[in-house]
Scaffold this motif. Structure first.
Motif, mmCIF file in Angstrom:
data_model
loop_
_atom_site.group_PDB
_atom_site.id
_atom_site.type_symbol
_atom_site.label_atom_id
_atom_site.label_comp_id
_atom_site.label_asym_id
_atom_site.label_seq_id
_atom_site.Cartn_x
_atom_site.Cartn_y
_atom_site.Cartn_z
ATOM 1 N N ALA A 1 1.353 -1.009 0.446
ATOM 2 C CA ALA A 1 0.348 -0.393 0.366
ATOM 3 C C ALA A 1 1.250 1.277 0.089
ATOM 4 O O ALA A 1 0.651 1.829 -0.158
ATOM 5 C CB ALA A 1 -1.254 0.220 1.249
ATOM 6 N N ALA A 2 2.046 1.124 0.540
ATOM 7 C CA ALA A 2 3.302 2.479 1.207
ATOM 8 C C ALA A 2 4.341 1.738 0.728
ATOM 9 O O ALA A 2 4.191 0.527 1.888
ATOM 10 C CB ALA A 2 2.787 3.328 1.879
ATOM 11 N N ARG B 1 8.225 3.794 2.216
ATOM 12 C CA ARG B 1 8.694 4.926 2.583
ATOM 13 C C ARG B 1 10.447 4.419 2.601
ATOM 14 O O ARG B 1 10.742 3.780 3.810
ATOM 15 C CB ARG B 1 8.691 4.999 3.584
ATOM 16 N N ARG C 1 4.130 -0.436 3.771
ATOM 17 C CA ARG C 1 2.983 -1.015 4.477
ATOM 18 C C ARG C 1 1.920 -1.715 3.900
ATOM 19 O O ARG C 1 2.244 -1.384 2.444
ATOM 20 C CB ARG C 1 1.958 0.712 4.644
ATOM 21 N N THR D 1 -1.289 -4.172 2.968
ATOM 22 C CA THR D 1 -2.638 -4.166 3.185
ATOM 23 C C THR D 1 -3.013 -5.914 2.081
ATOM 24 O O THR D 1 -2.441 -6.452 1.045
ATOM 25 C CB THR D 1 -3.668 -3.411 2.046
ATOM 26 N N SER E 1 -3.980 0.401 -7.325
ATOM 27 C CA SER E 1 -2.464 1.581 -8.433
ATOM 28 C C SER E 1 -2.462 3.138 -8.337
ATOM 29 O O SER E 1 -3.608 3.536 -8.639
ATOM 30 C CB SER E 1 -1.896 0.856 -8.608
ATOM 31 N N LYS E 2 -1.810 3.679 -8.005
ATOM 32 C CA LYS E 2 -1.985 5.020 -8.075
ATOM 33 C C LYS E 2 -2.049 5.230 -9.211
ATOM 34 O O LYS E 2 -2.989 5.562 -10.355
ATOM 35 C CB LYS E 2 -0.361 5.189 -7.654
ATOM 36 N N GLN F 1 -9.693 8.324 -1.191
ATOM 37 C CA GLN F 1 -8.158 7.795 -1.300
ATOM 38 C C GLN F 1 -7.402 8.594 -0.370
ATOM 39 O O GLN F 1 -6.678 9.913 -1.168
ATOM 40 C CB GLN F 1 -7.237 6.943 -2.115
ATOM 41 N N ASP G 1 -3.131 8.940 1.095
ATOM 42 C CA ASP G 1 -2.318 8.474 0.947
ATOM 43 C C ASP G 1 -0.743 8.456 1.548
ATOM 44 O O ASP G 1 -1.641 9.924 2.310
ATOM 45 C CB ASP G 1 -1.421 8.412 -0.395
ATOM 46 N N ASP G 2 0.522 8.449 2.282
ATOM 47 C CA ASP G 2 1.252 8.960 2.832
ATOM 48 C C ASP G 2 1.416 10.473 2.441
ATOM 49 O O ASP G 2 1.971 11.107 3.291
ATOM 50 C CB ASP G 2 2.130 8.234 2.862
ATOM 51 N N ASP G 3 1.721 10.887 0.996
ATOM 52 C CA ASP G 3 1.640 12.316 0.338
ATOM 53 C C ASP G 3 1.186 12.477 -0.845
ATOM 54 O O ASP G 3 1.455 13.724 -1.167
ATOM 55 C CB ASP G 3 2.974 10.992 -0.673
ATOM 56 N N CYS H 1 -6.687 11.426 -2.986
ATOM 57 C CA CYS H 1 -6.721 11.424 -3.820
ATOM 58 C C CYS H 1 -8.795 12.067 -3.857
ATOM 59 O O CYS H 1 -9.648 11.177 -3.052
ATOM 60 C CB CYS H 1 -7.078 10.087 -4.801
#
Length: 144
Positions: free
Chosen positions: A24-25, A27, A34, A36, A42-43, A69, A71-73, A76
């Motif tokens: 999901a993410a 970093r 992360r 799921t 997907s993005k 949605q 996300d960390d950054d 949407c």
């Protein structure tokens, strides 16, 4: 089966069991990943408009919609009805949630799906098809 207790979870996922997960993410700087169990789009799939979606909104357009949605950054938002661009996804970088950087984390906590969003300013459409927007009040008021 439902997961109501820790024991239910341990029965469903015993140590050593192989399961399919989706990233999901990621970093790398924080050495965090992360995962799921659900199959989230997907993005890159989100960047592509749906077949029945209106054309992407041009820069300078003010929209309203709902958070699709978080996300960390980025967040949407899907444009709502009456905008002429219903169904279009607009991505808001976290730096564009507020005029004041110190409030960004507070806004991110409040903007969970399906929160309503008003005065979303479209900034650009990238070559990938991604539409980028801003919720900074000063930018939105300057565009009116």
């Amino acid at each position: 089966p439902s997961l109501r207790t820790k024991e239910d979870l341990e029965k469903m996922f015993p140590v050593g069991k192989t399961i399919a997960v989706h990233v999901a993410a990621c970093r790398p700087a924080d050495r965090k990943l992360r995962l799921t169990l659900s199959e989230a789009p997907s993005k890159l799939e989100l960047y592509k408009p749906a077949a029945d979606a209106a054309p992407p909104p041009p820069p300078g357009t003010l929209l309203s919609g709902k958070v699709a949605q978080v996300d960390d950054d980025e967040i949407c938002v899907t444009a709502g009805p009456g905008s002429g661009f219903e169904g279009a996804n607009v991505f808001i970088p976290l730096l564009h949630l507020s005029d004041f950087a110190g409030l960004t984390s507070r806004f991110k906590r409040v903007l969970a799906a399906p929160a309503a969003v008003e005065n979303l300013l479209v900034l650009a459409q990238l070559k990938s098809g991604k539409v980028v927007g801003s919720l900074k009040p000063l930018l939105a008021s300057a565009s009116k």
